[in-house]
Scaffold this motif. Structure first.
Motif, PDB file in Angstrom:
ATOM      1  N   ASP A 249      -7.051 -46.991 -59.080  1.00 31.27           N
ATOM      2  CA  ASP A 249      -8.274 -47.701 -59.441  1.00 31.27           C
ATOM      3  C   ASP A 249      -7.883 -48.737 -60.506  1.00 31.27           C
ATOM      4  OD1 ASP A 249      -8.107 -46.387 -61.965  1.00 31.27           O
ATOM      5  OD2 ASP A 249      -9.642 -44.923 -61.440  1.00 31.27           O
ATOM      6  N   LEU A 250      -8.841 -49.513 -60.997  1.00 30.63           N
ATOM      7  CA  LEU A 250      -8.513 -50.589 -61.930  1.00 30.63           C
ATOM      8  C   LEU A 250      -7.870 -50.064 -63.199  1.00 30.63           C
ATOM      9  CD1 LEU A 250      -8.570 -53.576 -62.652  1.00 30.63           C
ATOM     10  CD2 LEU A 250     -10.897 -53.264 -63.513  1.00 30.63           C
TER      11      LEU A 250
ATOM     12  N   PHE B  72      -9.747 -60.331 -60.132  1.00 26.76           N
ATOM     13  CA  PHE B  72     -10.077 -59.112 -60.866  1.00 26.76           C
ATOM     14  C   PHE B  72     -11.056 -59.361 -62.014  1.00 26.76           C
ATOM     15  CE2 PHE B  72      -6.218 -57.687 -58.774  1.00 26.76           C
ATOM     16  CZ  PHE B  72      -6.522 -56.373 -58.454  1.00 26.76           C
ATOM     17  N   LYS B  73     -11.255 -60.618 -62.376  1.00 23.54           N
ATOM     18  CA  LYS B  73     -12.088 -60.951 -63.536  1.00 23.54           C
ATOM     19  C   LYS B  73     -13.501 -60.384 -63.435  1.00 23.54           C
ATOM     20  CE  LYS B  73     -13.382 -64.715 -66.597  1.00 23.54           C
ATOM     21  NZ  LYS B  73     -13.140 -63.969 -67.803  1.00 23.54           N
ATOM     22  N   LYS B  74     -14.088 -60.390 -62.265  1.00 22.02           N
ATOM     23  CA  LYS B  74     -15.468 -59.911 -62.113  1.00 22.02           C
ATOM     24  C   LYS B  74     -15.611 -58.411 -62.392  1.00 22.02           C
ATOM     25  CE  LYS B  74     -15.134 -59.414 -57.068  1.00 22.02           C
ATOM     26  NZ  LYS B  74     -15.623 -59.965 -55.802  1.00 22.02           N
ATOM     27  N   TYR B  75     -14.495 -57.689 -62.476  1.00 19.51           N
ATOM     28  CA  TYR B  75     -14.532 -56.251 -62.758  1.00 19.51           C
ATOM     29  C   TYR B  75     -14.347 -55.951 -64.253  1.00 19.51           C
ATOM     30  CZ  TYR B  75     -14.186 -56.058 -57.721  1.00 19.51           C
ATOM     31  OH  TYR B  75     -14.421 -56.233 -56.373  1.00 19.51           O
ATOM     32  N   HIS B  76     -14.362 -56.999 -65.087  1.00 19.23           N
ATOM     33  CA  HIS B  76     -14.295 -56.882 -66.544  1.00 19.23           C
ATOM     34  C   HIS B  76     -13.046 -56.136 -67.031  1.00 19.23           C
ATOM     35  CE1 HIS B  76     -18.316 -58.508 -66.440  1.00 19.23           C
ATOM     36  NE2 HIS B  76     -18.651 -57.548 -65.579  1.00 19.23           N
ATOM     37  N   PRO B  77     -11.865 -56.631 -66.682  1.00 23.82           N
ATOM     38  CA  PRO B  77     -10.640 -55.946 -67.093  1.00 23.82           C
ATOM     39  C   PRO B  77     -10.389 -55.979 -68.601  1.00 23.82           C
ATOM     40  CG  PRO B  77     -10.126 -58.067 -66.135  1.00 23.82           C
ATOM     41  CD  PRO B  77     -11.591 -57.842 -65.915  1.00 23.82           C
TER      42      PRO B  77
ATOM     43  N   MET C 150     -13.482 -53.424 -54.407  1.00 20.35           N
ATOM     44  CA  MET C 150     -12.364 -53.261 -55.322  1.00 20.35           C
ATOM     45  C   MET C 150     -11.151 -52.672 -54.595  1.00 20.35           C
ATOM     46  SD  MET C 150     -10.870 -53.258 -58.306  1.00 20.35           S
ATOM     47  CE  MET C 150     -11.855 -53.207 -59.739  1.00 20.35           C
TER      48      MET C 150
END
Length: 162
Positions: A46-47, A77-82, A1
């Motif tokens: 961070d996100l 960024f989709k795989k980090y569940h935004p 990330m």
């Protein structure tokens, strides 16, 4: 990330410089100066902190006006569940009810309903679409880039701000 955020920060610096040059060429020197001085994105976020920056008035304006970041970067960024922070990337058809803030990106088509007495923010980029129904005393602030579409139905005393 961390590497993805750092890469996005580098892209932001490039996009900011290009926007600053464009403003100088079009004699918008005050805006060019503001862009040059802007340091709100450091690359150390961070996100969740990055999403908070996206939802600021300056963040939304820069993103929708200068098409930043590109769709390919958003998709990383989709795989980090935004979506847990209100950013929906390539989510297909979704329904949002009384969601106070949402950023729709790419292949996302939302039906958004607002009725409660509250302020709401809905932003669209990279071809996202939304059908908004505002009623009661709700207030909905919407912004979009040139490739996205919003259809609004306003009832009762609701307001939609463009």
């Amino acid at each position: 990330m961390d590497e993805l955020i750092n890469d996005t920060w580098k892209q932001w610096k490039t996009a900011k410089s290009a926007a600053q040059s464009l403003c100088n060429k079009t004699a918008r020197y005050d805006m060019a100066e503001k862009l040059g001085a802007c340091s709100m994105f450091t690359g150390n976020e961070d996100l969740e902190e990055l999403v908070k920056l996206m939802f600021t008035p300056r963040g939304v304006e820069f993103m929708t006006k200068y098409n930043f970041p590109d769709l390919e970067t958003f998709r990383k960024f989709k795989k980090y569940h935004p979506e847990r922070f209100g950013v929906y990337i390539d989510c297909g058809k979704i329904s949002l009810t009384e969601v106070r803030r949402a950023f729709l990106v790419g292949n996302t088509s939302a039906t958004a309903n607002y009725r409660e007495t509250a302020g709401n923010r809905l932003y669209l980029m990279h071809g996202a679409t939304a059908s908004v129904t505002a009623s009661g005393y709700s207030v909905v602030k919407v912004e979009k880039d040139a490739s996205s579409n919003i259809d609004c139905s306003i009832n009762d005393h609701a307001k939609v701000l463009w």
